[in-house]
Design a protein around this motif. Structure first.
Motif, PDB file in Angstrom:
ATOM      1  N   VAL A  40     -71.360 -43.691  25.525  1.00  0.00           N
ATOM      2  CA  VAL A  40     -72.677 -43.940  26.109  1.00  0.00           C
ATOM      3  C   VAL A  40     -73.349 -42.583  26.197  1.00  0.00           C
ATOM      4  O   VAL A  40     -72.850 -41.672  26.855  1.00  0.00           O
ATOM      5  CB  VAL A  40     -72.557 -44.592  27.497  1.00  0.00           C
ATOM      6  CG1 VAL A  40     -73.941 -44.761  28.125  1.00  0.00           C
ATOM      7  CG2 VAL A  40     -71.855 -45.945  27.383  1.00  0.00           C
ATOM      8  N   LYS A  41     -74.455 -42.418  25.518  1.00  0.00           N
ATOM      9  CA  LYS A  41     -75.046 -41.089  25.312  1.00  0.00           C
ATOM     10  C   LYS A  41     -75.199 -40.324  26.621  1.00  0.00           C
ATOM     11  O   LYS A  41     -75.856 -40.771  27.549  1.00  0.00           O
ATOM     12  CB  LYS A  41     -76.391 -41.213  24.603  1.00  0.00           C
ATOM     13  CG  LYS A  41     -76.268 -41.698  23.151  1.00  0.00           C
ATOM     14  CD  LYS A  41     -77.605 -41.630  22.439  1.00  0.00           C
ATOM     15  CE  LYS A  41     -77.516 -42.236  21.031  1.00  0.00           C
ATOM     16  NZ  LYS A  41     -76.546 -41.548  20.166  1.00  0.00           N
ATOM     17  N   ALA A  42     -74.567 -39.138  26.654  1.00  0.00           N
ATOM     18  CA  ALA A  42     -74.665 -38.166  27.751  1.00  0.00           C
ATOM     19  C   ALA A  42     -73.900 -38.570  29.006  1.00  0.00           C
ATOM     20  O   ALA A  42     -73.924 -37.839  29.991  1.00  0.00           O
ATOM     21  CB  ALA A  42     -76.127 -37.893  28.126  1.00  0.00           C
ATOM     22  N   VAL A  43     -73.192 -39.715  28.993  1.00  0.00           N
ATOM     23  CA  VAL A  43     -72.558 -40.200  30.216  1.00  0.00           C
ATOM     24  C   VAL A  43     -71.049 -40.373  30.007  1.00  0.00           C
ATOM     25  O   VAL A  43     -70.631 -41.218  29.205  1.00  0.00           O
ATOM     26  CB  VAL A  43     -73.168 -41.539  30.655  1.00  0.00           C
ATOM     27  CG1 VAL A  43     -72.508 -42.034  31.947  1.00  0.00           C
ATOM     28  CG2 VAL A  43     -74.678 -41.394  30.857  1.00  0.00           C
ATOM     29  N   PRO A  44     -70.210 -39.620  30.715  1.00  0.00           N
ATOM     30  CA  PRO A  44     -68.754 -39.749  30.581  1.00  0.00           C
ATOM     31  C   PRO A  44     -68.264 -41.091  31.135  1.00  0.00           C
ATOM     32  O   PRO A  44     -68.876 -41.660  32.050  1.00  0.00           O
ATOM     33  CB  PRO A  44     -68.211 -38.586  31.424  1.00  0.00           C
ATOM     34  CG  PRO A  44     -69.354 -37.656  31.604  1.00  0.00           C
ATOM     35  CD  PRO A  44     -70.586 -38.500  31.600  1.00  0.00           C
ATOM     36  N   PRO A  45     -67.143 -41.601  30.626  1.00  0.00           N
ATOM     37  CA  PRO A  45     -66.561 -42.843  31.158  1.00  0.00           C
ATOM     38  C   PRO A  45     -66.290 -42.776  32.659  1.00  0.00           C
ATOM     39  O   PRO A  45     -66.420 -43.777  33.355  1.00  0.00           O
ATOM     40  CB  PRO A  45     -65.254 -42.971  30.356  1.00  0.00           C
ATOM     41  CG  PRO A  45     -65.531 -42.270  29.071  1.00  0.00           C
ATOM     42  CD  PRO A  45     -66.416 -41.109  29.441  1.00  0.00           C
ATOM     43  N   ARG A  46     -65.912 -41.611  33.160  1.00  0.00           N
ATOM     44  CA  ARG A  46     -65.686 -41.454  34.605  1.00  0.00           C
ATOM     45  C   ARG A  46     -66.907 -41.896  35.405  1.00  0.00           C
ATOM     46  O   ARG A  46     -66.797 -42.590  36.429  1.00  0.00           O
ATOM     47  CB  ARG A  46     -65.385 -39.977  34.897  1.00  0.00           C
ATOM     48  CG  ARG A  46     -65.293 -39.609  36.380  1.00  0.00           C
ATOM     49  CD  ARG A  46     -65.509 -38.121  36.557  1.00  0.00           C
ATOM     50  NE  ARG A  46     -66.826 -37.714  36.077  1.00  0.00           N
ATOM     51  CZ  ARG A  46     -67.160 -36.459  35.768  1.00  0.00           C
ATOM     52  NH1 ARG A  46     -66.258 -35.496  35.876  1.00  0.00           N
ATOM     53  NH2 ARG A  46     -68.379 -36.168  35.358  1.00  0.00           N
ATOM     54  N   ASP A  47     -68.090 -41.502  34.933  1.00  0.00           N
ATOM     55  CA  ASP A  47     -69.314 -41.840  35.648  1.00  0.00           C
ATOM     56  C   ASP A  47     -69.647 -43.323  35.508  1.00  0.00           C
ATOM     57  O   ASP A  47     -70.183 -43.942  36.436  1.00  0.00           O
ATOM     58  CB  ASP A  47     -70.478 -40.997  35.133  1.00  0.00           C
ATOM     59  CG  ASP A  47     -70.285 -39.520  35.426  1.00  0.00           C
ATOM     60  OD1 ASP A  47     -69.748 -39.199  36.502  1.00  0.00           O
ATOM     61  OD2 ASP A  47     -70.647 -38.691  34.590  1.00  0.00           O
ATOM     62  N   LEU A  48     -69.330 -43.909  34.352  1.00  0.00           N
ATOM     63  CA  LEU A  48     -69.561 -45.339  34.187  1.00  0.00           C
ATOM     64  C   LEU A  48     -68.715 -46.126  35.178  1.00  0.00           C
ATOM     65  O   LEU A  48     -69.161 -47.139  35.730  1.00  0.00           O
ATOM     66  CB  LEU A  48     -69.236 -45.762  32.760  1.00  0.00           C
ATOM     67  CG  LEU A  48     -70.125 -45.168  31.661  1.00  0.00           C
ATOM     68  CD1 LEU A  48     -69.585 -45.558  30.284  1.00  0.00           C
ATOM     69  CD2 LEU A  48     -71.571 -45.624  31.820  1.00  0.00           C
ATOM     70  N   THR A  49     -67.491 -45.665  35.411  1.00  0.00           N
ATOM     71  CA  THR A  49     -66.631 -46.307  36.400  1.00  0.00           C
ATOM     72  C   THR A  49     -67.247 -46.205  37.784  1.00  0.00           C
ATOM     73  O   THR A  49     -67.283 -47.184  38.544  1.00  0.00           O
ATOM     74  CB  THR A  49     -65.233 -45.678  36.388  1.00  0.00           C
ATOM     75  OG1 THR A  49     -64.648 -45.845  35.092  1.00  0.00           O
ATOM     76  CG2 THR A  49     -64.335 -46.320  37.430  1.00  0.00           C
ATOM     77  N   GLU A  50     -67.756 -45.018  38.124  1.00  0.00           N
ATOM     78  CA  GLU A  50     -68.373 -44.825  39.434  1.00  0.00           C
ATOM     79  C   GLU A  50     -69.643 -45.659  39.600  1.00  0.00           C
ATOM     80  O   GLU A  50     -69.997 -46.045  40.719  1.00  0.00           O
ATOM     81  CB  GLU A  50     -68.693 -43.343  39.645  1.00  0.00           C
ATOM     82  CG  GLU A  50     -67.449 -42.469  39.799  1.00  0.00           C
ATOM     83  CD  GLU A  50     -67.784 -40.997  39.996  1.00  0.00           C
ATOM     84  OE1 GLU A  50     -68.989 -40.663  39.980  1.00  0.00           O
ATOM     85  OE2 GLU A  50     -66.846 -40.202  40.166  1.00  0.00           O
ATOM     86  N   LEU A  51     -70.308 -45.959  38.498  1.00  0.00           N
ATOM     87  CA  LEU A  51     -71.520 -46.782  38.540  1.00  0.00           C
ATOM     88  C   LEU A  51     -71.213 -48.276  38.522  1.00  0.00           C
ATOM     89  O   LEU A  51     -72.133 -49.095  38.504  1.00  0.00           O
ATOM     90  CB  LEU A  51     -72.432 -46.435  37.352  1.00  0.00           C
ATOM     91  CG  LEU A  51     -73.009 -45.019  37.313  1.00  0.00           C
ATOM     92  CD1 LEU A  51     -73.825 -44.807  36.048  1.00  0.00           C
ATOM     93  CD2 LEU A  51     -73.849 -44.739  38.547  1.00  0.00           C
ATOM     94  N   ASN A  52     -69.916 -48.617  38.522  1.00  0.00           N
ATOM     95  CA  ASN A  52     -69.470 -50.018  38.515  1.00  0.00           C
ATOM     96  C   ASN A  52     -69.818 -50.747  37.220  1.00  0.00           C
ATOM     97  O   ASN A  52     -70.035 -51.969  37.235  1.00  0.00           O
ATOM     98  CB  ASN A  52     -70.035 -50.787  39.723  1.00  0.00           C
ATOM     99  CG  ASN A  52     -69.458 -50.297  41.035  1.00  0.00           C
ATOM    100  OD1 ASN A  52     -68.260 -50.047  41.136  1.00  0.00           O
ATOM    101  ND2 ASN A  52     -70.310 -50.143  42.034  1.00  0.00           N
ATOM    102  N   ALA A  53     -69.888 -50.026  36.114  1.00  0.00           N
ATOM    103  CA  ALA A  53     -70.040 -50.692  34.824  1.00  0.00           C
ATOM    104  C   ALA A  53     -68.772 -51.502  34.560  1.00  0.00           C
ATOM    105  O   ALA A  53     -67.659 -51.002  34.716  1.00  0.00           O
ATOM    106  CB  ALA A  53     -70.258 -49.676  33.718  1.00  0.00           C
TER     107      ALA A  53
END
Length: 371
Positions: A40-53
């Motif tokens: 996901v452009k510019a966004v690490p998987p760690r942050d996607l987890t924190e965003l509840n994706a």
């Protein structure tokens, strides 16, 4: 069963459910960020987890061309390759073939095209699309289809017939087990009779889920909503319904109200790269001079959670004007968090039986003050 769709609440035609997958549950309705090239452009998987994706998309066409599905499989599959432990959906590659490439030949067997990267000639068929997606290792894979201009009836009729033939071949080529769920795609443009034909045929294949394709590709919003109105009642209640490529906040309201469960769109990261940000008071341009000395966070709502909330609008404007990469990252976080939060709010409203109230309040604020 590794893949099971559980319907837990309804409010009118809207549904709240859970799609169980081998890599975790997907609460529906859900918005899935698009990770075209296994990111996901510019966004690490760690942050996607924190965003509840709860679901991320990857692109079959792009990954086939670079780095190649064999390498991804050698590296342990998409989950290991991109270090995302949640569910992944891969598209069939069909949309990109028709929208990004110089097509040499479309026939009943497949499509011959030239790569947009190096101009090499390639061939994509239902069978090869299945093989690529199986090698990539996504949880949900899409049948190969033809996505036509939505208003050209002659072209749409041919595309529907070809999509049905290709879907049957995908079903035959896909080992139907608990490791990957094959979704079919209903085509038909804006034509009610063609949508009805397509919905009936695709459902006859008894797949794990069904998508509505061929929308958000040139029709008006009114035509999109009308098409959903006559298509969704034709789709089964016990399978997830996926509207491909739609992500505007107002469109999410309209589609969820009509019974859609899953969405994906590149819009949150694409807008971020152009300096635009979603807020509950409408979309704003962070390069606007009025934010030069604005000390407020991007979203004026204490309940909204995103790392981007730690920074002032003045700082975010500075980053965008200076073309600093941190700005693209923070706006991408904000926009993804906004859409995920918006859909989660709608899910909760469905469960509590107050969806109409939520959507009316949201749309009045979002569209009434759009900037």
């Amino acid at each position: 069963m590794a893949f099971e769709f559980e319907l837990i609440a309804t409010d009118g035609r809207a549904r709240a459910g859970i799609l169980h997958t081998p890599h975790g549950d997907i609460p529906t309705p859900c918005f899935a960020p698009v990770g075209t090239q296994a990111t996901v452009k510019a966004v690490p998987p760690r942050d996607l987890t924190e965003l509840n994706a709860s679901l991320v998309l990857a692109n079959t066409y792009h990954l086939h061309l670079r780095p190649g599905e064999d390498l991804v499989q050698q590296m342990g599959g998409l989950h290991e390759f991109m270090q995302w432990n949640g569910p992944i959906l891969t598209d069939s590659g069909g949309f990109q073939v028709f929208s990004l490439t110089q097509i040499n030949k479309i026939d009943d067997e497949g499509v011959t095209f030239r790569s947009h990267i190096d101009g090499s000639q390639r061939r994509l068929t239902p069978e090869s699309s299945m093989a690529i997606q199986q090698a990539l290792g996504a949880d949900i894979i899409m049948a190969f289809d033809q996505c036509p201009p939505p208003k050209d009836r002659e072209t749409v009729e041919k595309a529907v017939a070809r999509t049905h033939n290709w879907a049957a071949r995908c079903r035959e080529a896909h080992p139907y087990d608990d490791k990957q769920a094959l979704f079919g795609i209903v085509q038909g443009g804006i034509f009610q009779d063609l949508r009805a034909q397509s919905a009936e045929f695709i459902q006859s294949l008894d797949l794990k889920g069904y998508a509505i394709g061929g929308l958000a590709v040139g029709e008006s919003k009114a035509e999109q909503y009308e098409t959903l109105d006559f298509t969704l009642p034709l789709m089964p209640n016990n399978r997830p319904r996926y509207l491909m490529g739609v992500g505007d906040p107002d469109d999410l309201c309209e589609a969820i109200t009509r019974g859609i469960d899953i969405f994906d769109c590149v819009i949150p990261t694409r807008l971020a790269r152009h300096g635009a940000a979603f807020t509950f008071d409408g979309r704003i341009n962070m390069k606007n001079a009025r934010f030069k000395d604005d000390p407020n966070p991007l979203i004026l709502d204490e309940a909204f959670k995103s790392y981007s909330q730690n920074f002032s609008r003045a700082y975010l404007r500075h980053l965008m004007i200076a073309k600093e990469l941190l700005g693209y990252y923070l706006l991408s976080l904000n926009n993804i968090a906004f859409l995920i939060t918006h859909v989660q709010n709608m899910r909760q409203a469905i469960i509590e039986g107050r969806l109409a109230e939520y959507t009316q309040t949201f749309l009045q604020r979002y569209l009434g003050r759009s900037q």
